[in-house]
Design a protein around this motif. Structure first.
Motif, PDB file in Angstrom:
ATOM      1  N   LYS A   1       0.834  -1.205   0.000  1.00  6.28           N
ATOM      2  CA  LYS A   1       0.000   0.000   0.000  1.00  6.28           C
ATOM      3  C   LYS A   1       0.870   1.256   0.000  1.00  6.28           C
TER       4      LYS A   1
ATOM      5  N   ASP B   1       0.911   4.232  -2.861  1.00  6.97           N
ATOM      6  CA  ASP B   1       0.603   5.617  -2.499  1.00  6.97           C
ATOM      7  C   ASP B   1       1.768   6.572  -2.754  1.00  6.97           C
ATOM      8  N   SER B   2       2.976   6.032  -2.900  1.00  6.50           N
ATOM      9  CA  SER B   2       4.181   6.859  -3.001  1.00  6.50           C
ATOM     10  C   SER B   2       4.491   7.245  -4.443  1.00  6.50           C
TER      11      SER B   2
ATOM     12  N   GLU C   1      -0.256   0.682   8.531  1.00 10.09           N
ATOM     13  CA  GLU C   1      -0.061   1.572   7.382  1.00 10.09           C
ATOM     14  C   GLU C   1       1.139   2.456   7.663  1.00 10.09           C
TER      15      GLU C   1
ATOM     16  N   GLU D   1       4.158   5.364   5.682  1.00 11.99           N
ATOM     17  CA  GLU D   1       4.690   6.111   4.538  1.00 11.99           C
ATOM     18  C   GLU D   1       6.157   5.734   4.443  1.00 11.99           C
TER      19      GLU D   1
END
Length: 194
Positions: free
Chosen positions: A44, A48-49, A129, A131
């Protein structure tokens, strides 16, 4: 980590992190804890990156490439976060030749995690989750399988670094010893028959 030396570049492949496996005990302001990354969290994060950088020892001034530059590939499989990179940095190539590369590390910001009570009063943190900020190649053996370095990012989120120490295999782009030995034995066998 597998390191293959090819002239003026090296190919590096291996797992940055194995998902669903507990780290060793990590220190934090809230006490000691163990941590694991939940499966699909890296997948994920990568979707998203826009880009993930490849650094040397987490140093921003030692950028070795990125997904955007095309020399880094990251994906999550059933084991964990896998990296494949082509590096042309002379110092890193020399460290590979000297057997000084020790493993991978990654920096992240937790977006969603779950804390639970673990054994012996040590909490368990499950990262659901995240980043993914960067992955790093290390020439230092981490003190732990998962080491923690905490720093505040521009958006005041906690940036965390986790290292994964694994055996490093270095392959030269010449015939390895086993193949050479097999060739020599075959030649001796043929010459012995004549």
């Amino acid at each position: 980590m597998k390191v293959e030396i090819r002239g003026n570049q090296i190919l590096i492949d291996g797992y940055v992190n194995a998902v669903d496996r507990e780290s060793r005990v990590l220190p934090s302001p809230r006490g000691y804890f163990k941590e694991k990354i939940i499966p699909k969290a890296f997948e994920k994060a990568l979707s998203d990156s826009k880009n993930v950088d490849l650094l040397f020892n987490h140093k921003k001034d030692r950028n070795l490439g990125s997904i955007g530059n095309g020399n880094l590939e990251l994906y999550e499989d059933n084991i964990g976060l896998r990296a494949s990179a082509t590096v042309t940095d002379e110092e890193v190539i020399q460290k590979a030749r000297n057997g000084e590369l020790r493993g991978w590390s990654f920096a992240f910001i937790s977006k969603k995690d779950n804390w639970s009570d673990g054994q012996d009063g040590i909490q368990l943190r499950s990262i659901e989750e995240l980043e993914l900020l960067e992955v790093s190649i290390l020439d230092q053996t981490p003190a732990y399988v998962g080491t923690s370095i905490e720093a505040r990012g521009e958006n005041t989120s906690l940036v965390e670094h986790r290292s994964h120490d694994e055996k490093v295999r270095v392959l030269e782009d010449k015939l390895d010893i086993e193949k050479r030995s097999a060739i020599v034995n075959k030649i001796n066998e043929i010459l012995g028959d004549k």
